[in-house]
Design a protein around this motif. Sequence first.
Motif: not given
Length: 422
Positions: A256-257, A312-313, A315-317, A319, A323, A381-383
């Motif tokens: 993802q990153f 944060t994961a 919403t993507g806040f 980056g 996370v 993924d992050a979420p």
Amino acid sequence: MTLADDRLTQTDSNGVRRPSQLRLAVVLGALVALGPLSIDMYLPALPKIAADLLTSESTIQLTLTGTLLGLGLGQLLVGPLSDALGRRRPLLAGAAVHVIASVACLVAPNIELLMVARVLQGLGASAGMVLALAMVRDLYDEREGATLLSRLILVMGVSPVLAPTLGSAVLSWTDWRGVFVALGTLSLLIAVYAAFALPETLPRTRRRPLELRDTLRTYGGLLRDRGFVGLVLVAGFAMAGLFGFVAGGSFVFQGQFGLDQGQFGLMFGASAVWLIAATQLNARLLRRFAPHQILVTGSMFASASGLLLLVTAGTGFGGLYGVAIPLWTVLFFTGLVLPNAPAVALAAHGEAAGTAAALLGAVQFGVGAITSPTVGLLGNDAPAMGVVMAAGTVVATLFLVLMARPWQRDDLPAPGVPAVTH
């Protein structure tokens, strides 16, 4: 460390020869590490193993599930066995099984035999993991036990992080079968060291008959203890935070990153530092606070951090750092929960410490076996990682508040009360 701690061994009031905490931490730490190393050290080789044994990657992943199954079931068997026979014989027998299973993995010609060998490898490694907890309970009271458990949790936290790196190093000069040579050699060395360094910690006067009815009665008694069951579930679901990160971290930070393997290694190491720092801070906090007080505080903050990670994961806040920072915070406070939940749980069950520790370990690895595929099912993924880690920490706190309630117990030492060894 006191002068007494520097001595190779001491003898307690029961006549049990007690090694120094340093020696005990080294040998028990090695035994605890054998499980995570058996789980994770061969992970970099999974695609190659699938190709060599002419099977699918999803099928080869079942060998990981088999190891976790062996670890969980093995602890349920080894615990009652050690309460009847003492700690040394089951511990050394488990190490021997691990050596034999590693050889079987080395020569396995097909996936079926590799699966069987991996289950046996988990069974063998389970002895050290459950008996490390039981031996700590044999030798120390709740406060001193939590201090030593902090050091063992340090090993447990670092081992899964280092294991894939060690596996990659082995694979750089040999094939995947060489990983099992390394594991078998390691378990043999640990067994020899344990045979000389560890005394029997359970006197014959405290042993229990090995009968199925008595074993079931012991498990039944433990399961009827609401506070104990609550603390077992706290320890189990707190592990979801650690397993959620181990299972999903590579997909999140690389996929993802966009981190490369080297950058991800640094990120993984930086994350492990926070868990390590907490377990070592815990040893200092225990000088001023009771284990259950640290447990409650750590659990509350772990839950809050898990929920922040989920936000944060999702919403993507922020980056990558949005996370990473709450993730590190979750790992830090989880590092305060993991050593204290078992210490408080075992405090009231010294008469069946092996069986109680087995139940603790089985639940923790059961949660781990569920957590890893759950991250994948939710999307890797992050979420997905945030959901699993937040759910684990929040559920652990709910069990602590609604079921375990250690602050209501009158058998726990008050803050600052000196420890009294058994």
